[in-house]
Design an enzyme around this catalytic site. Structure first.
Site, PDB file in Angstrom:
ATOM      1  N   HIS A 149       4.729   0.132   0.272  1.00 37.50           N
ATOM      2  CA  HIS A 149       5.491  -0.629   1.259  1.00 37.50           C
ATOM      3  C   HIS A 149       4.635  -1.712   1.883  1.00 37.50           C
ATOM      4  CE1 HIS A 149       3.738   2.836   3.407  1.00 37.50           C
ATOM      5  NE2 HIS A 149       3.686   2.056   4.472  1.00 37.50           N
ATOM      6  N   ARG A 182       6.017   6.374  13.851  1.00 32.62           N
ATOM      7  CA  ARG A 182       6.094   6.990  12.533  1.00 32.62           C
ATOM      8  C   ARG A 182       5.563   8.411  12.573  1.00 32.62           C
ATOM      9  NH1 ARG A 182       1.923   4.802   8.472  1.00 32.62           N
ATOM     10  NH2 ARG A 182       0.779   6.617   9.236  1.00 32.62           N
ATOM     11  N   HIS A 209       0.833  -1.195   0.000  1.00 29.82           N
ATOM     12  CA  HIS A 209       0.000   0.000   0.000  1.00 29.82           C
ATOM     13  C   HIS A 209       0.872   1.251   0.000  1.00 29.82           C
ATOM     14  CE1 HIS A 209       1.065  -0.442   4.242  1.00 29.82           C
ATOM     15  NE2 HIS A 209       0.725   0.828   4.423  1.00 29.82           N
ATOM     16  N   ASP A 259       0.666   5.066   1.797  1.00 31.98           N
ATOM     17  CA  ASP A 259      -0.038   5.632   2.945  1.00 31.98           C
ATOM     18  C   ASP A 259      -1.028   6.716   2.525  1.00 31.98           C
ATOM     19  OD1 ASP A 259       1.204   4.036   4.827  1.00 31.98           O
ATOM     20  OD2 ASP A 259       2.788   5.496   5.280  1.00 31.98           O
TER      21      ASP A 259
END
Length: 317
Positions: free
Chosen positions: A293, A308, A143, A145
């Site tokens: 990723h 993150r 996917h 983000d």
């Protein structure tokens, strides 16, 4: 012609039998693998050391102290490396949450994400899986983000706080290489095409219905080009993904599903990928505009903790 022990000669067929394979497959052969756009000026790095990890994606960076404000020349070289290699790895950075956020702010405003667990501040997302009760989530699928936003993240900075003894790696795929290697007839078909992105498909299996209802007005479906142009390098990249892309505008459902299945499979090609084995304190900084990723969930029963921060991006064109 007969075949006997004294005459072993056989007749060779002159007609090749039909051996069709399913349409829309991916085949062996030479692939175009270039890290830089055409016409890109390659220059030596003077302030950092850049060690590529594959032919097209991923580079380890040494010589930059991420715990302190970056000098302009260092920031510019890190940005150039990001454009060239799409995901950068900094071993043993060991940043505090505040330092991690400060590093990311060199690239712009930080976004918040009410769908994910909060860390030390609103801008920090925390992914924590313990040895007991761990379960698969939205992480272990290819996917990009937050493509369900009008302005998807420009990039993200991820740090592993705790790493399982085995597994827990992350993979990235270069979606510029994925576009470069599409058949010409597919490129023509998707030139100018637009797709719808929605957060619900990616979250509905792991998020209470009440939460989805609360947020669906905040995140209505959005449309983005199937092929986006990188705002800095000018390179064309595939911009559809399994988690959030629901359909291509103007196509019937079956046709759209078949085409999206083919396009999203491009991330699975190993020549377009890099795989990173984490150690505690490592940092990965990736260009969310140019990559997909996949966080492997192959460590069930073990603990993995990551944090993150993401940088607000532009509207794809």
């Amino acid at each position: 012609m007969s075949i006997t022990a004294d005459n072993p000669t056989t007749t060779q067929s002159t007609t090749l039998r039909d051996a069709r394979v399913p349409q829309g497959g991916m085949y062996e052969g030479v692939r175009v693998l270039r890290p830089f756009p055409e016409g890109w000026e390659e220059r030596p790095y003077e302030h950092i050391e850049v060690t590529p990890q594959t032919s097209v994606i991923g580079a380890e960076i040494r010589g930059a102290d991420l715990s302190r404000p970056l000098a302009l020349a260092v920031r510019e070289e890190i940005n150039r490396a990001l454009l060239e290699w799409k995901v950068l790895f900094f071993r043993g950075a060991n940043l505090s949450p505040e330092q991690q956020a400060a590093f990311a702010r060199h690239w712009g405003e930080l976004e918040t994400n009410p769908l994910l667990a909060r860390g030390a501040s609103d801008e920090i997302v925390r992914f924590e899986k313990g040895a007991a009760g761990s379960r698969p989530t939205y992480e272990n699928v290819w996917h990009t983000d937050v493509t369900f936003r009008e302005r998807p993240a420009m990039g993200a900075v991820l740090q592993l706080r705790e790493v399982p003894p085995i597994g827990g790696h992350t993979m990235w795929a270069d979606m510029a290489a994925a576009y470069d290697n599409l058949p010409d007839e597919v490129k023509q078909r998707i030139d100018g095409a637009v797709a719808v992105h929605d957060f619900i498909p990616g979250f509905d299996r792991f998020t209470p219905r009440e939460k989805l209802l609360e947020l669906q007005d905040q995140f209505p479906p959005v449309q983005h080009p199937v092929v986006r142009t990188h705002p800095e390098s000018g390179r064309k990249m595939l911009f559809v993904n399994t988690s959030f892309t629901t359909h291509i505008v103007g196509m019937d459902r079956d046709e759209s599903d078949r085409l999206l299945a083919f396009l999203t499979r491009q991330a699975h090609v190993p020549e377009y990928q890099v795989r990173f084995a984490w150690q505690p304190g490592d940092i990965a900084f990736w260009d969310n505009r140019a990559t997909q990723h996949y966080a492997l969930f192959d460590y069930a029963g073990q603990r993995r903790v990551a944090e993150r921060v993401a940088v607000v991006g532009d509207r794809p064109f």
